[in-house]
Design an enzyme around this catalytic site. Structure first.
Site, PDB file in Angstrom:
ATOM      1  N   CYS A   1     -10.535   6.225  -0.537  1.00 34.12           N
ATOM      2  CA  CYS A   1     -10.776   7.329   0.381  1.00 34.12           C
ATOM      3  C   CYS A   1      -9.511   8.090   0.798  1.00 34.12           C
ATOM      4  O   CYS A   1      -8.941   8.830   0.006  1.00 34.12           O
ATOM      5  CB  CYS A   1     -11.540   6.808   1.584  1.00 34.12           C
TER       6      CYS A   1
ATOM      7  N   GLU B   1     -17.187   2.900  -0.394  1.00 36.22           N
ATOM      8  CA  GLU B   1     -16.541   2.331   0.795  1.00 36.22           C
ATOM      9  C   GLU B   1     -17.601   2.177   1.882  1.00 36.22           C
ATOM     10  O   GLU B   1     -18.472   3.042   2.047  1.00 36.22           O
ATOM     11  CB  GLU B   1     -15.434   3.272   1.263  1.00 36.22           C
TER      12      GLU B   1
ATOM     13  N   LYS C   1      -6.717  -1.274   1.627  1.00 37.96           N
ATOM     14  CA  LYS C   1      -6.487   0.151   1.886  1.00 37.96           C
ATOM     15  C   LYS C   1      -5.212   0.363   2.694  1.00 37.96           C
ATOM     16  O   LYS C   1      -5.004  -0.236   3.744  1.00 37.96           O
ATOM     17  CB  LYS C   1      -7.697   0.742   2.627  1.00 37.96           C
TER      18      LYS C   1
END
Length: 503
Positions: free
Chosen positions: A212, A80, A179
């Site tokens: 993440c 990321e 995301k």
């Protein structure tokens, strides 16, 4: 009759070809990238300046991809923020964004780069995948225009997404994921209106992807495994380590074991921000991992994985709920772990059996130390409650951990070195969830592959004396059904200046 026989022959032939082309194992790579960060400027840079900068990082990633290809790798994951860095505002990141189409458009940017406008980053990633015959996973920014007909359209007339893309070995865009769970400080991006469940099939298994901070929530992370039955998770991340329970290699390997999937985690390498820790994790044990706080260098990690990993079901409360609590007297005390108040009991002897409870959770520990040192203190802790700092999520945690000092008030603080080895340990808890992630972390933030197991009745136990001094043995449970409707928290503003973790 002849037609029926012909159809049957064709069907059998296709089945045989597909079976012959499928792989029982595959070679995976993750690259921990020492990302080149952009200079801070008072105004946004031009698109041309942004592209020149991104190509500096892409040059490094190209070297990693070519090295992986030379070693027979099938798929590589990059981190990321690995192409443009981090610490952007909504305006300053805009020149770095591209319009990423839905993969259903059947597009190979390397062959037809201008089909959806000017997208040089996608073109270069596609060509890297195609020219090296490898799947490439990367994280870039997506932009989507909107207008007043959409009541949720941002004031600047566009959505901006933190986005993972996957290009197959022909250079084709096969996956795009926006995301969902943005971390505190990601104001430059929007979250999609609903979680995206992104999967794709290969000859070496079914893959899912998320990013993440997503790992701490049910959607899309858990849903990909439980509902869509993926074999392997792809996980670009920019993760800052927080001990004792949320260092990257520790938690990501535990998630792979707890969920029963392969997990390919690629992290940023930035030791001054405590950003390191990448790995290739299988459900049974970590295949390869990297944690390096000493150098400034990136690292390519490669290992072989089963395409369809086996996994056994665990009843996480079975053992703990049928044994009597061990007596602990009046030794209980409070301690703080990442802003959460745990109930602890000190381990006062070289060997023993202890129980500590908080609300509905009781944690049972049996252990034997190699020696009982006077300069180190270990404690057994329990937490059953809502964590409300960088997000709101409900936890049940049983943990054996080393305290910072011999002062019990330091139990729960960040510790990365120890001197005490354990000959044995067995930890269990009366969890009210099936989602429990088993962690064993040794001194200097090292994992302990093949040194412990989880039994079907929910015990995390050692198979041999620890190969190094012990930092923590933890069962990290998540009760997703008790999360607030929004992961936001009224305490976020109060704690913003104290946050020491980035997801």
């Amino acid at each position: 009759m002849i037609t029926s026989q012909l159809l049957a022959y064709v069907a059998i032939s296709v089945f045989c070809v597909l079976k012959a082309s499928s792989l029982d194992t595959f070679i995976a790579a993750v690259y921990e990238h020492a990302v080149v960060l952009p200079d801070t400027t008072p105004t946004p840079v031009s698109r041309e300046e942004a592209l020149v900068f991104m190509n500096r990082n892409l040059d490094v990633l190209e070297g990693a991809i070519k090295s992986a290809t030379s070693q027979g790798v099938h798929i590589i994951v990059t981190p990321e923020d690995g192409i443009y860095g981090y610490n952007f505002s909504r305006e300053s990141i805009y020149p770095y964004l591209e319009d990423i189409p839905n993969p259903q458009v059947n597009w190979i940017p390397c062959n037809n780069p201008n089909r959806f406008g000017y997208n040089p980053v996608q073109e270069r990633l596609s060509c890297l995948a195609k020219n090296n015959s490898i799947y490439v996973v990367a994280n870039i920014g997506d932009k989507k225009s909107c207008n007043t007909s959409d009541p949720q359209c941002p004031p600047d007339g566009r959505y901006q997404y933190n986005t993972n893309v996957v290009f197959d070995s022909q250079g084709k865009l096969v996956a795009r994921y926006h995301k969902q769970n943005l971390f505190l400080g990601e104001e430059q991006f929007n979250a999609p209106k609903k979680p995206e469940m992104v999967t794709f099939d290969t000859t070496f298994g079914k893959f899912g992807i998320f990013t993440c901070f997503d790992i701490l929530f049910h959607d899309p992370a858990v849903a990909l495994v439980k509902d869509l039955h993926v074999d392997t998770i792809l996980f670009p991340t920019a993760w800052m380590n927080v001990l004792p329970h949320l260092s990257a290699v520790e938690f990501h390997s535990a998630w792979a074991m707890g969920m029963g999937v392969n997990f390919l985690a690629s992290n940023i390498h930035h030791p001054s921000n405590r950003m390191t820790g990448s790995g290739i994790y299988a459900p049974d044990f970590p295949k390869a991992f990297h944690y390096d706080m000493k150098t400034q260098d990136g690292k390519l990690i490669i290992s072989t994985l089963d395409s369809h990993p086996a996994h056994s079901t665990v009843n996480w409360t079975s053992y703990a709920s049928r044994i009597d609590a061990f007596p602990t007297g009046n030794q209980k005390f409070k301690g703080t772990v990442f802003f959460d108040e745990f109930t602890f009991v000190e381990l006062t002897e070289i060997t023993g059996n202890y129980t500590v409870c908080q609300k509905d959770l009781c944690c049972h520990l049996s252990y034997e130390m190699s020696e009982k040192r006077s300069d180190e203190v270990y404690a057994l802790g329990a937490f059953d409650g809502l964590h409300v700092v960088e997000g709101s999520y409900y936890l049940q945690i049983c943990t054996l951990l080393k305290c910072e000092t011999t002062d019990l008030r330091t139990c729960g603080g960040s510790v990365d070195t120890a001197s005490t080895r354990f000959d044995s340990f067995s930890l269990s808890g009366t969890f009210r969830t099936q989602y429990v992630f088993p962690e064993v972390l040794l001194s200097d933030v090292q994992l302990a592959p093949k040194e412990f197991e989880v039994s079907s009745d929910g015990r995390l136990f050692s198979l041999k004396p620890t190969s190094g001094p012990l930092l923590t043995v933890t069962l990290f449970g998540r009760l997703y059904e008790k999360d607030p409707a929004s992961s936001g928290s009224p305490e976020l503003t109060e704690y913003a200046g104290r946050i020491i973790v980035m997801f």
